[in-house]
Design a protein around this motif. Structure first.
Motif, PDB file in Angstrom:
ATOM      1  N   ILE A 143       0.599  -0.410  -0.217  1.00 21.69           N
ATOM      2  CA  ILE A 143      -0.122   0.125   0.050  1.00 21.69           C
ATOM      3  C   ILE A 143       0.884   1.550   0.081  1.00 21.69           C
ATOM      4  O   ILE A 143       2.136   1.268   0.389  1.00 21.69           O
ATOM      5  N   PRO A 144       0.484   1.947  -0.394  1.00 18.31           N
ATOM      6  CA  PRO A 144       1.136   3.648  -0.995  1.00 18.31           C
ATOM      7  C   PRO A 144       1.364   4.101   0.330  1.00 18.31           C
ATOM      8  O   PRO A 144       0.109   5.143   0.261  1.00 18.31           O
ATOM      9  N   VAL A 145       1.950   4.370   0.988  1.00 20.37           N
ATOM     10  CA  VAL A 145       2.289   5.189   2.635  1.00 20.37           C
ATOM     11  C   VAL A 145       3.001   6.572   2.117  1.00 20.37           C
ATOM     12  O   VAL A 145       2.443   6.986   2.625  1.00 20.37           O
ATOM     13  N   PHE A 146       3.728   6.754   1.450  1.00 17.65           N
ATOM     14  CA  PHE A 146       4.764   7.710   1.400  1.00 17.65           C
ATOM     15  C   PHE A 146       3.744   8.086  -0.362  1.00 17.65           C
ATOM     16  O   PHE A 146       4.772   7.280  -1.338  1.00 17.65           O
TER      17      PHE A 146
END
Lengths: 343, 343
Positions: free
Chosen positions: B159-162
């Protein structure tokens, strides 16, 4: 058994009620103002009166009552709603009749209706995402809404899509809702046109506001605008509107990529006011979502089909479940539903 | 019915096998190398031989066989594994005996073991998050792992955290795994010490590598280091290590805040190599996670208790399920499990 149930979708602004028959026929729909400013006891009283009026209009005792309510809720107790102000109201307190009653969370009850009767009718696992004043989702697993351990699940509107982004009214940073709700789109456009920094609407913190207000005006007094207008301006090439719209699409694409990677849904069902913008939202969102996902296909985006009726229809399903008809809805004809209109 | 099952946890590097009795007694454990470099047929052959040897050691025909395998899998077919290279292998192909067999996804089978026998024994809904070479999660709902519509659920490592962060080996940007896996911690520390830009290990793309390799060396040839060493350096105040560790904690806090807001778990169970760092990980992570959540409490963080045995023990539960004992594990004593050791 009586031939109908009373169904009520209790929102912070209005209550949508209906009488729904055993085969899904919508006998009657009606609407009342939610007297939220008079306190929680007045709201409970208004619900009781509305249910009584609907039952009388039905000409008899209903087989059951289903209620969709905001906040934290179990099947038999409305535990808490910041929006309405109540705490621990037993289901029976809402109903002036001695009939079985079942409560449901507002967004999840709408998701149940989309699952059984609407856009999710042929799939079992999906996200129902109404985008309105706020954003909250209904996680549908094996056909049923999933609320988590304590009933606080589905708060996709407050996942941090931009960790160093704009403050959200909820106190967190960079929440999806602060970029992509209908209110956020209106507010952020207004602020840019007025040249003021954006600041989230303090009322946009509860999960219960997702179902409406595409046409809600923004907070900035000088430049009132709606998300609908921002969508139209975007379509016409207005650069400020396009930037605000793009931010909303970008935020949604990250949130939906995250949801997809975690929960691998069969589809994402978009509803609420912002989804009424149609392909100007769904086309770039579908493209951006796939760009976010390198090693798997994006699930298809679908439009919710029940609109403002979803909550009331879900409440009708709960009413029939309370009455001992757990498979209500499975055989209801879609054309009956399409003919229904909430007053 | 035979008194034991054969259980196998098939990893990309090694296979952990065991014989597990009806009451949970671990009769025997053993380990073999996974001949991945010889191709998928050789791996299937090695699994067959290993199962046969284990059954012989058990002195008879097992009641069933359970296998935890990487990639995409149903109960009766190993559909696909990028790591091993197989496609559509029927469960029966793995077993040289005419006994019932059940397959499970490696991380989710470990999560099943933690659910039934381990850290999730008294709760029903939680995230099992092994942090090793890679990161993948097992979403446990009502006591059982949930794999999504097509079996690709639980990919929390990607999942794209940044959103504007570092590229991940998977092709996406800013994935959790590229900051917070044991390999990422080692790689990012090494790169900083060597003064080279970080670039993810190209092998770190499959969900199946989450269960080990805290001690794996980083890719940069000049400065080999392990995540364990970075943890020790962090504890001793090394500023570069502290920065890398802090990035990992930060990335995990965003991912777990997102999980919490979506799925409202009763707990988050941390496992795998990086969790062995103990409180130097869990203390700042718990604090940071609560900081991310403005309107709800964070779920408690727990340590996984089954360690490297989780996959094999989960496979044993699958073996008993295949044999027609669906409630296997519910009454198994924890002290038996604690005494087990994988060779």
């Amino acid at each position: 058994m009586s031939s109908f149930v009373v169904a009520l979708d209790v929102g912070g602004t209005s209550m949508k009620g209906g009488l729904v028959g055993r085969s899904g026929e919508i006998i009657l729909t009606d609407r009342r103002v939610t007297p939220r400013d008079k306190g929680p006891a007045a709201v409970v009283g208004a619900i009781r009166s509305f249910i009584d009026e609907l039952a009388v209009a039905g000409g008899g005792t209903p087989a059951g009552v289903g209620l969709a309510v905001p906040g934290l809720v179990t099947a038999d107790t409305a535990l808490y709603s910041a929006n309405i102000g109540w705490r621990d109201v037993p289901a029976a307190d809402f109903v002036p009749l001695d009939v079985p009653v079942m409560l449901g969370h507002d967004v999840r009850t709408g998701g149940l209706a989309e699952s059984v009767l609407g856009a999710g009718r042929e799939i079992s696992d999906f996200l129902f995402l109404p985008i309105g004043t706020g954003i909250a989702g209904a996680i549908i697993l094996k056909g049923e809404p999933y609320g988590g351990t304590s009933g606080w699940g589905g708060e996709i509107g407050h996942i941090p899509v931009f960790p160093t982004g704009e403050p959200c009214a909820c106190g967190q940073i960079g929440c999806l809702e602060t970029y992509a709700s209908a209110s956020a789109v209106a507010r952020r456009y207004s602020a840019r046109v007025a040249g003021t920094p954006t600041s989230p609407d303090a009322s946009a913190t509860s999960a219960s506001r997702a179902s409406s207000s595409f046409a809600a005006t923004a907070a900035s007094p000088g430049v009132p605008v709606t998300a609908e207008q921002v969508a139209a301006l975007t379509a016409s090439g207005d650069p400020v509107a396009m930037e605000v719209w793009d931010d909303a699409v970008e935020a949604l694409s990250f949130a939906l990529a995250t949801y997809t990677l975690l929960l691998d849904p069969a589809a994402i069902v978009l509803g609420g006011g912002l989804a009424e913008a149609g392909r100007i939202l769904s086309d770039p969102l579908a493209e951006r979502l796939q760009e976010r996902l390198a090693f798997r296909d994006a699930p298809p985006l679908r439009s919710a089909v029940l609109g403002m009726r979803a909550g009331m229809l879900g409440a009708a399903l709960l009413g029939w479940r309370a009455a001992g008809v757990p498979d209500a809805g499975a055989t209801w004809p879609l054309d009956v539903l399409k003919s229904s209109r909430v007053a």
